[in-house]
Scaffold this active site. Structure first.
Site, mmCIF file in Angstrom:
data_model
loop_
_atom_site.group_PDB
_atom_site.id
_atom_site.type_symbol
_atom_site.label_atom_id
_atom_site.label_comp_id
_atom_site.label_asym_id
_atom_site.label_seq_id
_atom_site.Cartn_x
_atom_site.Cartn_y
_atom_site.Cartn_z
ATOM 1 N N GLU A 267 40.752 41.086 7.474
ATOM 2 C CA GLU A 267 41.781 42.079 7.152
ATOM 3 C C GLU A 267 42.390 41.733 5.795
ATOM 4 O O GLU A 267 42.673 40.562 5.517
ATOM 5 C CB GLU A 267 42.925 42.105 8.175
ATOM 6 C CG GLU A 267 42.597 42.630 9.541
ATOM 7 C CD GLU A 267 43.837 42.644 10.450
ATOM 8 O OE1 GLU A 267 44.965 42.482 9.923
ATOM 9 O OE2 GLU A 267 43.678 42.814 11.673
ATOM 10 N N GLU A 321 49.206 54.215 11.103
ATOM 11 C CA GLU A 321 49.290 54.305 12.564
ATOM 12 C C GLU A 321 50.760 54.447 12.971
ATOM 13 O O GLU A 321 51.512 53.478 12.944
ATOM 14 C CB GLU A 321 48.667 53.068 13.199
ATOM 15 C CG GLU A 321 47.190 52.910 12.884
ATOM 16 C CD GLU A 321 46.625 51.590 13.355
ATOM 17 O OE1 GLU A 321 46.373 51.449 14.571
ATOM 18 O OE2 GLU A 321 46.466 50.679 12.508
ATOM 19 N N LYS A 324 52.443 52.118 15.788
ATOM 20 C CA LYS A 324 52.338 50.663 15.707
ATOM 21 C C LYS A 324 53.720 50.040 15.674
ATOM 22 O O LYS A 324 54.634 50.554 15.030
ATOM 23 C CB LYS A 324 51.546 50.279 14.451
ATOM 24 C CG LYS A 324 51.088 48.832 14.435
ATOM 25 C CD LYS A 324 50.135 48.581 13.280
ATOM 26 C CE LYS A 324 49.595 47.162 13.348
ATOM 27 N NZ LYS A 324 48.670 46.891 12.230
ATOM 28 N N GLU A 330 54.222 48.026 8.479
ATOM 29 C CA GLU A 330 53.142 47.843 9.454
ATOM 30 C C GLU A 330 52.456 49.166 9.789
ATOM 31 O O GLU A 330 51.284 49.197 10.165
ATOM 32 C CB GLU A 330 53.680 47.199 10.734
ATOM 33 C CG GLU A 330 54.140 45.767 10.582
ATOM 34 C CD GLU A 330 52.972 44.806 10.412
ATOM 35 O OE1 GLU A 330 51.825 45.191 10.720
ATOM 36 O OE2 GLU A 330 53.198 43.666 9.960
#
Length: 472
Positions: A267, A321, A324, A330
């Site tokens: 990642e 997202e 999340k 994030e």
């Protein structure tokens, strides 16, 4: 000798004399913690026309695995943290998990790795996550792969955060946290024994955010040309390379310097939005970072400690997202918004895919194309002759290839060389199976090339001959 036979021979000779440079793709993390995301089928269709050739997911979502079948894209699946203990309990539990989650989708879906947990060793606030269970779960799943003859195709690993290090600077002095050294030794032994990569989630963004007065922004954004100097003489022009080498140094500090352990950045990314205080979480900085990250991933480039060790990189992430947990940053690492629109413009066009640069997206007017490169599969010039002979026997037997052309008195018999005959058979098998990348592996003896052999023929033999390659 037929045109195709002669062409195959010439192409093999060209490989022996002038091996083609390897073309590297890019990986991406596909998270699904959102209530507004496109369907997996739409995602698979989009990615088939991009440079993205590897996708990492965080579970074994059957809809995703089905959507990526016969796509030419490799998939990495995951055992969720809360399932690690069960899989570690015994081998039958690992077999049951594999049979239910993975077996129904292979080989149509090219699953190349199973990651056990995610940052499992960094979740110290959860007493239920036993480090020993992580190692045992990895071993149990590997035993399942061995029993099924899949251990060469599918690797087992686990992604770590940078928090597993006691310190990350200077890179050459880095070590793992003292409490994790016994577990890390077991993991590294497993990875070295099985030829699996060490995976690390590396985020220069967080290092910069937490130390803005000591970390130059351009250095974190992968673009500091002045360089940061390590006491051992290494010069780092970006923080990601320094983070990778910090992991490398920690691995060597445990005595694994003499063993081959490939490092994969599982990642890395930069958020386009954050909390009010996260001023550098912006679309411009995210575009800069990920553009440079993708360029870095496509280069045949190592790090200052090991310049010749190419690093596989998975961009985080495909989508923003909205469900999340955590702060705003994030939820805003995506290249695309949940509705499919681009957060910012990053070039994902594929040189070898159908069409030229395209307006990738999911919305109205977006162009979706299939991967359509003109590719061939040939035997690697220096592959072991016994292995290549075995591949030839397979292709011409259980593989179903009509090999009469390479038998004695056949049009492609000459030259009577196993690599030449095998290249004919391997390419025929590859074409029969829709040019799926995994159908040119042949235990590591096959080579997919994107260079059109017909052009080689035209250039080297007869510049006026019309291209007539039929892929046979």
């Amino acid at each position: 000798m037929s045109f195709v036979c002669l062409l195959s021979l010439l192409f093999l000779l060209h490989l022996l004399l002038n091996p083609f440079p390897t073309v590297f793709g890019v990986g991406v993390n596909y998270g699904t913690l959102g209530n507004n995301l496109p369907s997996p089928k739409a995602v698979a269709q989009l990615l088939r026309s991009t440079i993205i050739d590897k996708v990492k997911i965080y579970d074994t979502d059957p809809q995703i695995l089905e959507a990526f079948s016969n796509s030419g894209i490799d998939i990495i699946v995951a055992v969720e943290n809360n399932h690690v203990a069960n899989i570690s309990s015994n081998k039958p539990a690992a077999e049951e998990w594999f049979s239910a989650r993975i077996a129904p989708f292979i080989p149509a879906t090219s699953i190349v790795a199973i990651v056990v947990g995610n940052e499992y060793l960094a979740t110290g606030d959860d007493d239920n996550l036993d480090p020993n269970a992580l190692v045992q779960a990895m071993q149990n799943l590997h035993e399942v792969l061995l029993s099924r003859g899949l251990d060469r195709k599918i690797k087992i690993s686990t992604p770590h955060s940078m928090a597993v290090l006691a310190t990350s600077f200077p890179p050459s002095a880095s070590t793992f946290a003292t409490t994790l050294m016994p577990t890390m030794t077991s993991i590294l032994t497993f990875l070295a024994d099985t030829g699996s990569p060490f995976m690390v989630n590396a985020y220069p963004y967080f290092a910069y955010r937490d130390n803005p007065t000591t970390v130059p922004l351009e250095y974190a954004l992968l673009g500091n040309s002045s360089g940061v100097h390590d006491p051992k003489g290494y010069v780092y022009t970006n923080m990601l390379d320094a983070q990778i080498d910090a992991i490398r140094a920690a691995i060597m500090s445990l005595g694994f310097g003499g063993r081959s352990i490939h490092i994969t950045v599982s990642e890395s990314g930069w958020p386009s939005k954050g909390e009010p205080g996260e001023t550098t979480a912006s679309p411009d900085n995210a575009k800069t970072y990920n553009t440079r990250l993708i360029t870095r991933a496509q280069s045949n480039k190592g790090t200052p400690m090991k310049p010749n060790d190419k690093i596989d990189i998975f961009v985080f992430a495909l989508f923003n997202e909205n469900k999340k947990q955590g702060g705003a940053s994030e939820r805003n690492f995506g290249l695309f918004n949940g509705d499919g629109s681009k957060v910012y413009d990053v070039d994902l066009s594929c040189e070898f895919c159908s069409g030229s640069k395209m307006d990738f997206g999911f919305g109205p007017g977006s162009k979706m194309v299939q991967r359509g490169p003109s590719v061939w599969c040939v035997a690697k010039p220096h592959a072991d002759e016994k292995l290549v002979q075995g591949v030839l026997d397979f292709c011409c037997g259980p593989g179903g290839v009509d090999c009469r052309e390479v038998y004695e008195n056949g049009a492609c018999f000459g030259p009577n060389k196993v690599h030449a005959h095998a290249s004919y058979a391997m390419n025929a098998y590859y074409q029969m199976h829709d040019r799926n990348y995994w159908n040119c592996d042949f235990k590591g003896s096959g080579l997919v090339t994107f260079s059109d052999p017909s052009k080689l023929w035209n250039m080297q033999i007869h510049p006026n001959v019309e291209s007539r390659v039929d892929g046979g």
